[in-house]
Design a protein around this motif. Structure first.
Motif, PDB file in Angstrom:
ATOM      1  N   UNK A 148     -42.189  35.493  -6.088  1.00 18.48           N
ATOM      2  CA  UNK A 148     -41.004  35.329  -6.955  1.00 18.48           C
ATOM      3  C   UNK A 148     -40.695  33.871  -7.502  1.00 18.48           C
ATOM      4  N   UNK A 149     -40.533  33.731  -8.716  1.00 19.42           N
ATOM      5  CA  UNK A 149     -39.889  32.264  -9.222  1.00 19.42           C
ATOM      6  C   UNK A 149     -38.651  32.584  -9.420  1.00 19.42           C
ATOM      7  N   UNK A 150     -37.656  31.613  -8.929  1.00 23.45           N
ATOM      8  CA  UNK A 150     -36.359  31.726  -8.772  1.00 23.45           C
ATOM      9  C   UNK A 150     -35.654  30.557  -9.541  1.00 23.45           C
ATOM     10  N   UNK A 151     -34.778  30.573 -10.385  1.00 21.12           N
ATOM     11  CA  UNK A 151     -34.385  29.422 -10.938  1.00 21.12           C
ATOM     12  C   UNK A 151     -32.995  29.008  -9.960  1.00 21.12           C
ATOM     13  N   UNK A 152     -32.487  27.629 -10.282  1.00 18.99           N
ATOM     14  CA  UNK A 152     -31.627  27.259  -9.147  1.00 18.99           C
ATOM     15  C   UNK A 152     -30.263  28.009  -9.062  1.00 18.99           C
ATOM     16  N   UNK A 153     -29.929  28.580 -10.071  1.00 13.58           N
ATOM     17  CA  UNK A 153     -28.445  29.398  -9.972  1.00 13.58           C
ATOM     18  C   UNK A 153     -28.702  30.629  -9.126  1.00 13.58           C
ATOM     19  N   UNK A 154     -29.929  30.911  -9.052  1.00 10.35           N
ATOM     20  CA  UNK A 154     -30.150  32.009  -7.816  1.00 10.35           C
ATOM     21  C   UNK A 154     -30.744  31.573  -6.738  1.00 10.35           C
ATOM     22  N   UNK A 155     -30.791  30.377  -6.479  1.00 10.58           N
ATOM     23  CA  UNK A 155     -31.275  29.750  -5.300  1.00 10.58           C
ATOM     24  C   UNK A 155     -30.401  28.832  -4.428  1.00 10.58           C
ATOM     25  N   UNK A 156     -30.549  27.661  -4.448  1.00 10.39           N
ATOM     26  CA  UNK A 156     -29.387  26.638  -4.083  1.00 10.39           C
ATOM     27  C   UNK A 156     -28.748  25.797  -4.910  1.00 10.39           C
ATOM     28  N   UNK A 157     -28.834  26.050  -6.264  1.00 13.14           N
ATOM     29  CA  UNK A 157     -27.980  25.473  -7.207  1.00 13.14           C
ATOM     30  C   UNK A 157     -27.889  23.834  -7.296  1.00 13.14           C
ATOM     31  N   UNK A 158     -27.122  23.337  -7.417  1.00  6.59           N
ATOM     32  CA  UNK A 158     -26.825  22.154  -7.948  1.00  6.59           C
ATOM     33  C   UNK A 158     -26.581  21.301  -6.460  1.00  6.59           C
ATOM     34  N   UNK A 159     -26.328  21.880  -5.610  1.00  4.68           N
ATOM     35  CA  UNK A 159     -26.279  21.006  -4.063  1.00  4.68           C
ATOM     36  C   UNK A 159     -27.607  21.264  -3.486  1.00  4.68           C
ATOM     37  N   UNK A 160     -28.344  21.920  -3.784  1.00  5.48           N
ATOM     38  CA  UNK A 160     -29.949  21.851  -2.944  1.00  5.48           C
ATOM     39  C   UNK A 160     -29.705  22.167  -1.554  1.00  5.48           C
ATOM     40  N   UNK A 161     -30.573  22.197  -0.627  1.00  6.67           N
ATOM     41  CA  UNK A 161     -30.390  22.293   0.596  1.00  6.67           C
ATOM     42  C   UNK A 161     -31.095  21.227   1.563  1.00  6.67           C
ATOM     43  N   UNK A 162     -30.335  20.996   2.677  1.00  4.75           N
ATOM     44  CA  UNK A 162     -30.867  19.940   3.715  1.00  4.75           C
ATOM     45  C   UNK A 162     -32.004  20.469   4.423  1.00  4.75           C
ATOM     46  N   UNK A 163     -32.295  19.656   5.564  1.00  2.00           N
ATOM     47  CA  UNK A 163     -33.657  19.919   6.211  1.00  2.00           C
ATOM     48  C   UNK A 163     -33.253  20.838   7.329  1.00  2.00           C
ATOM     49  N   UNK A 164     -32.057  21.641   7.281  1.00  2.00           N
ATOM     50  CA  UNK A 164     -31.759  22.484   8.418  1.00  2.00           C
ATOM     51  C   UNK A 164     -32.797  23.707   8.340  1.00  2.00           C
ATOM     52  N   UNK A 165     -33.566  23.780   7.081  1.00  2.00           N
ATOM     53  CA  UNK A 165     -34.316  24.921   6.989  1.00  2.00           C
ATOM     54  C   UNK A 165     -35.654  24.858   7.965  1.00  2.00           C
TER      55      UNK A 165
END
Length: 219
Positions: A148-165
């Motif tokens: 899958x190739x996923x654009x930001x609006x269907x992923x983590x958007x404008x905020x992104x995701x920290x190192x908790x992943x």
């Protein structure tokens, strides 16, 4: 006996015939010249039927290309799916539970940021995964392998995701993501709920409940 306009009728008629013949010859000469000119230009007659038009334009799918191959970070706005293996059985629908393994990368530099360490179960439309998973895996079958190739609006958007992943690497804001996913199992109903909750945890709760229930009868 002076001149009278109607005298010598035969001579007048003869003169008129001569002039008429001369006029006819001149007219035929003009028509022949016009015909020769038209033939030189080869003018085609107008057709009442509409001519067929052949445009040098490829069909839309050929112009746009495959959405996966033509995926462009920052420009593509829909989830693109590449089918690596089709799987078998019925395709997953709303409220089905998918058990999957996955690896996630940043599309821009192909840097891996997560890899599942065990099977992960989620319900389609349940809201516990990014929307790109729901969109890309809806309709997939058990055993299917996809990218899958996923654009930001269907992923983590404008905020992104920290190192908790799991894996520890940060997903920057407005990042396009790429996931390799294998659908291990599709389930529904109680079995599906147990997959989401975790069968091991469910079994532990049952054992704990039974121990609490019989504890008064134990010496």
């Amino acid at each position: 006996s002076g001149f009278h306009p109607y005298t010598n009728t035969s001579n007048t008629a003869t003169m008129m015939m001569i002039k008429s013949r001369q006029c006819m010859i001149a007219a035929l000469t003009v028509l022949a010249a016009v015909h020769n000119t038209a033939s030189a230009f080869q003018v085609a007659p107008l057709s009442s039927s509409r001519p067929s038009v052949h445009l040098a334009i490829s069909p839309l799918e050929e112009v746009t290309g495959d959405p996966f191959d033509s995926y462009t970070p920052g420009a593509s706005t829909e989830v693109a799916v590449k089918q690596l293996s089709p799987g078998s059985g019925e395709g997953a629908t709303e409220d089905d539970v998918l058990t999957v393994e996955y690896t996630g990368r940043l599309f821009a530099n192909q840097k891996q940021f997560v890899k599942s360490k065990e099977d992960f179960a989620f319900k389609i439309g349940g809201g516990n995964v990014m929307p790109g998973f729901d969109k890309g895996l809806r309709g997939q079958k058990a055993g299917a392998k996809v990218t899958l190739r996923i654009p930001p609006k269907f992923a983590y958007g404008a905020t992104g995701k920290g190192s908790s992943i799991a894996g520890g690497q940060i997903i920057p804001p407005n990042a396009d993501l790429e996931f390799d996913i294998e659908v291990k199992k599709i389930s529904s109903g109680i079995d599906g709920e147990l997959e989401v909750f975790g069968k091991g945890r469910a079994a532990g709760l049952v054992v704990s409940f039974l121990l609490l229930a019989i504890s008064p009868f134990l010496g």
